[in-house]
Design a protein around this motif. Structure first.
Motif, PDB file in Angstrom:
ATOM      1  N   MET A   1     116.895  44.673 -53.607  1.00 40.59           N
ATOM      2  CA  MET A   1     117.626  44.790 -54.861  1.00 40.59           C
ATOM      3  C   MET A   1     119.122  44.564 -54.557  1.00 40.59           C
ATOM      4  SD  MET A   1     115.882  47.987 -56.762  1.00 40.59           S
ATOM      5  CE  MET A   1     114.130  48.125 -56.835  1.00 40.59           C
ATOM      6  N   LYS A   2     119.860  44.220 -55.666  1.00 42.31           N
ATOM      7  CA  LYS A   2     121.292  43.963 -55.513  1.00 42.31           C
ATOM      8  C   LYS A   2     122.073  45.186 -55.991  1.00 42.31           C
ATOM      9  CE  LYS A   2     120.950  38.899 -56.081  1.00 42.31           C
ATOM     10  NZ  LYS A   2     120.651  38.917 -54.607  1.00 42.31           N
ATOM     11  N   LEU A   3     122.747  45.835 -55.029  1.00 39.65           N
ATOM     12  CA  LEU A   3     123.456  47.082 -55.332  1.00 39.65           C
ATOM     13  C   LEU A   3     124.956  46.916 -55.141  1.00 39.65           C
ATOM     14  CD1 LEU A   3     121.231  49.519 -53.185  1.00 39.65           C
ATOM     15  CD2 LEU A   3     120.708  48.516 -55.419  1.00 39.65           C
ATOM     16  N   CYS A   4     125.684  47.707 -55.932  1.00 30.83           N
ATOM     17  CA  CYS A   4     127.153  47.736 -55.763  1.00 30.83           C
ATOM     18  C   CYS A   4     127.572  49.192 -55.667  1.00 30.83           C
ATOM     19  CB  CYS A   4     127.791  47.062 -56.977  1.00 30.83           C
ATOM     20  SG  CYS A   4     129.578  47.207 -57.026  1.00 30.83           S
ATOM     21  N   MET A   5     128.223  49.548 -54.556  1.00 29.11           N
ATOM     22  CA  MET A   5     128.709  50.926 -54.366  1.00 29.11           C
ATOM     23  C   MET A   5     130.208  50.903 -54.655  1.00 29.11           C
ATOM     24  SD  MET A   5     125.714  51.651 -53.208  1.00 29.11           S
ATOM     25  CE  MET A   5     125.828  53.402 -52.905  1.00 29.11           C
ATOM     26  N   ILE A   6     130.656  51.671 -55.653  1.00 33.46           N
ATOM     27  CA  ILE A   6     132.097  51.692 -55.958  1.00 33.46           C
ATOM     28  C   ILE A   6     132.710  52.961 -55.364  1.00 33.46           C
ATOM     29  CG2 ILE A   6     133.836  51.632 -57.775  1.00 33.46           C
ATOM     30  CD1 ILE A   6     131.804  50.174 -59.510  1.00 33.46           C
ATOM     31  N   GLY A   7     133.569  52.743 -54.339  1.00 33.25           N
ATOM     32  CA  GLY A   7     134.121  53.867 -53.576  1.00 33.25           C
ATOM     33  C   GLY A   7     133.470  53.859 -52.200  1.00 33.25           C
ATOM     34  N   THR A   8     134.321  53.755 -51.158  1.00 35.13           N
ATOM     35  CA  THR A   8     133.739  53.674 -49.788  1.00 35.13           C
ATOM     36  C   THR A   8     134.189  54.888 -48.979  1.00 35.13           C
ATOM     37  OG1 THR A   8     135.636  52.400 -49.057  1.00 35.13           O
ATOM     38  CG2 THR A   8     133.699  51.147 -49.790  1.00 35.13           C
ATOM     39  N   GLY A   9     133.958  56.066 -49.525  1.00 34.17           N
ATOM     40  CA  GLY A   9     134.224  57.314 -48.787  1.00 34.17           C
ATOM     41  C   GLY A   9     132.954  57.782 -48.102  1.00 34.17           C
ATOM     42  N   TYR A  10     132.868  59.113 -47.841  1.00 36.12           N
ATOM     43  CA  TYR A  10     131.709  59.658 -47.113  1.00 36.12           C
ATOM     44  C   TYR A  10     130.424  59.332 -47.847  1.00 36.12           C
ATOM     45  CZ  TYR A  10     134.830  62.347 -44.122  1.00 36.12           C
ATOM     46  OH  TYR A  10     135.785  62.704 -43.208  1.00 36.12           O
ATOM     47  N   VAL A  11     130.458  59.313 -49.199  1.00 37.43           N
ATOM     48  CA  VAL A  11     129.210  59.108 -49.953  1.00 37.43           C
ATOM     49  C   VAL A  11     128.926  57.610 -50.121  1.00 37.43           C
ATOM     50  CG1 VAL A  11     128.069  59.465 -52.176  1.00 37.43           C
ATOM     51  CG2 VAL A  11     129.445  61.298 -51.179  1.00 37.43           C
ATOM     52  N   GLY A  12     129.903  56.872 -50.655  1.00 29.36           N
ATOM     53  CA  GLY A  12     129.672  55.462 -50.962  1.00 29.36           C
ATOM     54  C   GLY A  12     129.385  54.621 -49.739  1.00 29.36           C
ATOM     55  N   LEU A  13     130.140  54.850 -48.685  1.00 26.69           N
ATOM     56  CA  LEU A  13     129.972  54.003 -47.487  1.00 26.69           C
ATOM     57  C   LEU A  13     128.636  54.309 -46.808  1.00 26.69           C
ATOM     58  CD1 LEU A  13     131.223  51.865 -45.690  1.00 26.69           C
ATOM     59  CD2 LEU A  13     132.401  53.677 -44.419  1.00 26.69           C
ATOM     60  N   VAL A  14     128.345  55.581 -46.622  1.00 23.78           N
ATOM     61  CA  VAL A  14     127.088  55.950 -45.943  1.00 23.78           C
ATOM     62  C   VAL A  14     125.895  55.500 -46.778  1.00 23.78           C
ATOM     63  CG1 VAL A  14     125.656  57.876 -45.167  1.00 23.78           C
ATOM     64  CG2 VAL A  14     128.123  57.895 -44.714  1.00 23.78           C
ATOM     65  N   SER A  15     125.919  55.799 -48.072  1.00 23.75           N
ATOM     66  CA  SER A  15     124.775  55.411 -48.930  1.00 23.75           C
ATOM     67  C   SER A  15     124.624  53.885 -48.953  1.00 23.75           C
ATOM     68  CB  SER A  15     124.974  55.917 -50.363  1.00 23.75           C
ATOM     69  OG  SER A  15     125.252  57.291 -50.349  1.00 23.75           O
ATOM     70  N   GLY A  16     125.747  53.175 -49.092  1.00 22.67           N
ATOM     71  CA  GLY A  16     125.687  51.717 -49.147  1.00 22.67           C
ATOM     72  C   GLY A  16     125.103  51.121 -47.883  1.00 22.67           C
ATOM     73  N   VAL A  17     125.572  51.611 -46.740  1.00 25.46           N
ATOM     74  CA  VAL A  17     125.083  51.078 -45.459  1.00 25.46           C
ATOM     75  C   VAL A  17     123.597  51.375 -45.297  1.00 25.46           C
ATOM     76  CG1 VAL A  17     125.313  51.282 -42.952  1.00 25.46           C
ATOM     77  CG2 VAL A  17     127.334  51.380 -44.390  1.00 25.46           C
ATOM     78  N   CYS A  18     123.211  52.591 -45.652  1.00 25.38           N
ATOM     79  CA  CYS A  18     121.792  52.970 -45.487  1.00 25.38           C
ATOM     80  C   CYS A  18     120.899  52.193 -46.454  1.00 25.38           C
ATOM     81  CB  CYS A  18     121.627  54.477 -45.690  1.00 25.38           C
ATOM     82  SG  CYS A  18     122.354  55.457 -44.366  1.00 25.38           S
ATOM     83  N   PHE A  19     121.373  51.941 -47.673  1.00 26.76           N
ATOM     84  CA  PHE A  19     120.598  51.109 -48.610  1.00 26.76           C
ATOM     85  C   PHE A  19     120.444  49.689 -48.051  1.00 26.76           C
ATOM     86  CE2 PHE A  19     119.313  53.519 -52.090  1.00 26.76           C
ATOM     87  CZ  PHE A  19     120.329  54.227 -52.694  1.00 26.76           C
ATOM     88  N   SER A  20     121.502  49.171 -47.426  1.00 27.49           N
ATOM     89  CA  SER A  20     121.414  47.800 -46.864  1.00 27.49           C
ATOM     90  C   SER A  20     120.442  47.805 -45.684  1.00 27.49           C
ATOM     91  CB  SER A  20     122.793  47.302 -46.417  1.00 27.49           C
ATOM     92  OG  SER A  20     123.234  47.974 -45.252  1.00 27.49           O
ATOM     93  N   ASP A  21     120.403  48.919 -44.962  1.00 25.83           N
ATOM     94  CA  ASP A  21     119.493  49.002 -43.809  1.00 25.83           C
ATOM     95  C   ASP A  21     118.035  49.082 -44.262  1.00 25.83           C
ATOM     96  OD1 ASP A  21     118.758  50.976 -40.979  1.00 25.83           O
ATOM     97  OD2 ASP A  21     119.686  48.984 -40.940  1.00 25.83           O
ATOM     98  N   LEU A  22     117.846  49.437 -45.559  1.00 30.01           N
ATOM     99  CA  LEU A  22     116.484  49.470 -46.120  1.00 30.01           C
ATOM    100  C   LEU A  22     116.104  48.106 -46.680  1.00 30.01           C
ATOM    101  CD1 LEU A  22     116.433  52.926 -48.017  1.00 30.01           C
ATOM    102  CD2 LEU A  22     115.394  52.375 -45.787  1.00 30.01           C
TER     103      LEU A  22
END
Ligand code: UDX
Length: 432
Positions: A1-22
């Motif tokens: 799926m195509k996701l956009c994380m707005i905000g790259t702090g502890y939540v956005g960056l970690v969640s975004g990276v882990c979603f990409s790893d999935l």
């Protein structure tokens, strides 16, 4: 799926990276150009064990991108996660939602086909309703759905907490969104994670209620540790004895200094503020906030007692200054209230932290940073264990500390009182 994380702090960056790893295509967006440029160069803005490798791996295989262009990133994505900060407002208990609403206004300009807009940031109950109202002024309701999907990531354990959450909470009554998100989280569900679909407001409240309960559990054991100090009982025995009751559970039952971090302090205040607004009294959480606010002055009194009230010119070394181990985060760290008071009493402070020197202390005259544990403690009169890093668990104090009358105050009970006694160390700890 195509996701956009707005905000790259502890939540956005970690969640975004882990979603990409999935296996998802993820664009992490931030308005901070410097942060985005650094991320593209593999320079990571936060200390989170394992994050750097994951970012480099997914950035290299092109699943993970970084951008400052919110409009373009939103238009390319189907699911938009709002992960910006919701700090406590100055002189108030309310959460400051300025960043959230600014981002919502920007997202609204880029909705031309159906989008799922998710609040992953911790937002007060009914925020999703407000967001829906703002967007529906410009966009027909059939083109978007606002969903609450709170995160339960602990700093220092965030990647593990993302990949092995106890539950995924999805707050929406939109069937299409629920189905899409169940697909998005399918890799975690297949590993045993519970997926629960609730109303949006219930999901918003679950997040606050969970953090407030954890803060309550910690404050409960902290107050019991105060009692243990008066009756010569070891609080660890109480934690173990209580924790074996499956209804209580052993986790988050470790006595320590006042709880800190970017979440518990702000979330406990925000849930009380929301409940007061709805004329409902959360008296237990109010007393938790009061007790935790008071904890640092209680521990300071213990320090004065240990030093027989002779604090002036005493050399005190803090081992660890962040709000807990395995993070570089200083937000609401209990030493931020303890160190200034010790300085006022004339103490000379130095500190060592595995995550390095802190800006918070750069302007303090009598606070110095030591680059390693040995130089930190060698001239100390009192050594304070403030965080429970593994680095502190096997120090040979008697060989390292010159002053033979030195004392240790263990705020995390990482040492065995019996071993300390065998080494004839003047050892003091909370809860005993
Ligand atoms: C917390 C929640 O755990 C997480 O689910 C939520 O998403 C964000 O907030 P975090 O703030 O990173 O995570 O730290 P956490 O590990 O929960 O610790 C919070 C505070 O409680 C720290 O100051 C820690 O030292 C203290 N703590 C924790 C204790 O004093 N004793 C314990 O047993 C556990």
């Amino acid at each position: 799926m195509k996701l956009c994380m707005i905000g790259t702090g502890y939540v956005g960056l970690v969640s975004g990276v882990c979603f990409s790893d999935l296996g998802n295509d993820v664009i992490c967006v931030d308005k901070d150009l410097n942060k985005i440029d650094n991320l593209k160069k593999g320079i990571i803005p936060i200390y989170e064990p394992g994050l750097e490798e994951l970012i480099l791996k997914n950035f290299k295989n092109n699943r993970l991108k970084f951008s400052t262009d919110l409009k373009e990133s939103v238009s390319k994505s189907d699911i938009i996660f709002i992960c910006v900060g919701t700090p406590t407002k100055k002189n108030s208990s309310d959460a400051d939602l300025t960043q959230v609403y600014n981002v919502v206004k920007e997202i609204t300009k880029s909705i031309s086909k159906f989008k799922i807009i998710i609040t992953k940031s911790t937002v007060p109950i009914t925020t999703g309703d407000q967001i829906e109202k703002i967007i529906s002024k410009k966009i027909p309701k059939k083109l978007f759905s606002v969903v609450s999907n709170p995160e339960f990531l602990r700093e220092g354990e965030a990647i593990r907490d993302f990949n092995y959450p106890d539950r995924v909470v999805i707050g929406t009554d939109n069937k299409r969104s629920n189905k899409t998100l169940k697909n998005l989280y399918a890799p975690l569900i297949s590993k045993g994670t519970k997926y629960i679909n609730t109303s949006r407001r219930a999901a918003e409240l679950i997040k606050y209620a969970s953090n407030a309960f954890l803060a309550t559990k910690i404050t409960f054991i902290n107050e019991l540790s105060n009692l243990c100090e008066k009756i010569d009982v070891n609080i660890e025995d109480i934690s173990i004895g209580m924790g074996l009751d499956k209804r209580i559970g052993s986790r988050f039952l470790r006595a320590g200094p006042a709880y800190g971090g970017s979440c518990f302090p702000k979330d406990t205040k925000a849930i009380v503020s929301t409940s007061d607004r709805f004329k409902s009294n959360l008296s237990v959480i109010k007393s938790v906030i009061k007790s935790n606010d008071n904890r640092s002055s209680l521990l300071l009194k213990r320090i004065f007692d240990i030093l027989n009230n002779k604090v002036k010119n005493k050399k005190i070394c803090f081992l660890g200054v962040t709000f807990k181990a395995n993070t570089d985060d200083m937000r609401d760290s209990s030493c931020l209230s303890m160190i200034p008071t010790l300085l006022k009493k004339g103490a000379k402070i130095n500190y060592f932290d595995p995550t390095g020197e802190k800006n918070e202390f750069k302007n303090f005259k009598n606070v110095s940073y030591s680059n390693d544990i040995k130089s930190g403690i060698s001239n100390s009169d009192l050594i304070i264990i403030h965080t429970e890093w593994n680095d502190f668990k096997s120090i040979n104090f008697n060989k390292t500390v010159k002053n033979k009358n030195y004392k240790i105050f263990d705020m995390r009970k990482i040492y065995s009182p019996k071993k300390m006694k065998e080494q004839k160390i003047k050892y003091f700890a909370i809860g005993s």
